[in-house]
Design an enzyme around this catalytic site. Structure first.
Site, PDB file in Angstrom:
ATOM      1  N   SER A 138       0.865  -1.179   0.000  1.00  0.00           N
ATOM      2  CA  SER A 138       0.000   0.000   0.000  1.00  0.00           C
ATOM      3  C   SER A 138       0.899   1.224   0.000  1.00  0.00           C
ATOM      4  CB  SER A 138      -0.858  -0.013   1.275  1.00  0.00           C
ATOM      5  OG  SER A 138      -1.495   1.230   1.492  1.00  0.00           O
ATOM      6  N   TYR A 151      -2.191  -1.536  10.297  1.00  0.00           N
ATOM      7  CA  TYR A 151      -2.150  -1.618   8.831  1.00  0.00           C
ATOM      8  C   TYR A 151      -0.823  -1.079   8.299  1.00  0.00           C
ATOM      9  CZ  TYR A 151      -4.036  -1.298   4.049  1.00  0.00           C
ATOM     10  OH  TYR A 151      -4.270  -1.447   2.698  1.00  0.00           O
TER      11      TYR A 151
END
Length: 257
Positions: A138, A151
């Site tokens: 990401s 995350y």
């Protein structure tokens, strides 16, 4: 003989778009997902493109299930040329309020699962002197945002894992790369919107404009096709044969700041 791509989290979002891109190239697809209609989704793609397929509902939090998925794929197709570690979940909260079970689940699914599955598939890739591993990280694998401690930690971790794999795999014809998307309008993003509305006291539209797309130089979500085609290039193109160990931003200019 058709090549095989194993894609976790491939019954929705990025994974499903990627599965369709590889199916269009004639790959056998090993589907994985927890959606109730996952088996039907996999069968539909296989029928549409006329490919061999396998569907597994393996839970990425369970190492035994992950190893069973790898064995099932290798038993059916003999080899897995492309491994795409895509499965992921998200939760948003300040560190002091972050539930420990959510931390454990995010690290397990977004990071540790990739280790277990790669470990299980790697020996066959080495034996065949060929492999392509694409890990879905990401933009949050390169930078951070508030309220996303687990995350961000997991996505940074997957990039480190990718680099080690690239170094270990190089002499065996195996490349490993990470994709780092900005915001894509997928179910995982959709589920974040109410949490962000609450955290920032904003409307849905304000969250999309001022939170999700605020740092995008190009004020739009990243398309699923952009991601799928980039993965296909890294895995299927001769031009990408010596591209390994990279973390490629697909983030509309977010990390250019």
């Amino acid at each position: 003989m058709a090549k095989t791509a194993l894609i976790t989290g491939s019954t929705s979002g990025i994974g499903l778009a990627t599965a369709k891109a590889f199916a269009a190239k004639g790959y056998n697809i090993v589907f994985n997902g927890l959606e109730e209609n996952g088996a039907e989704i996999a069968a539909g793609v296989a029928q549409e493109f006329g490919i061999g397929y396998l569907f597994s509902p393996a839970n990425m939090m369970q190492p035994e299930a992950i190893r069973a998925l790898a064995k099932e794929a290798l038993d059916k197709f003999g080899s897995v040329e492309v491994l795409i570690n895509n499965a992921g979940i998200q939760f948003v909260a300040p560190i002091e309020d972050f539930p420990e079970d959510k931390w454990d689940a995010i690290i397990a699914i977004n990071l540790t699962a990739a280790f277990h599955l790669t470990k299980a598939i790697l020996p066959s890739m080495k034996a065949n002197k060929f492999g392509r591993v694409i890990n879905i990280s990401s933009a949050h694998g390169l930078i951070a945002s508030p309220f996303k401690s687990a995350y961000v930690a997991a996505k940074h971790g997957i990039i480190g894992f990718t680099k080690v794999l690239a170094l270990e795999g190089g002499e065996h014809g195996i490349t490993a790369n990470a994709i780092c998307p900005g915001y894509v309008h997928t179910p995982i993003v959709d589920k974040q919107i109410p949490d962000q509305m609450k955290a920032h006291n904003m409307t849905r539209e304000e969250v999309i404009e001022k939170v999700f797309l605020a740092e995008h130089a190009i004020k739009d979500f990243i398309s699923l096709d952009t991601i799928a085609q980039t993965i296909l290039y890294l895995a299927d193109s001769e031009a990408a044969a010596t591209i390994t160990g990279i973390a490629m931003p697909l983030d509309a200019g977010w990390t250019a700041h």
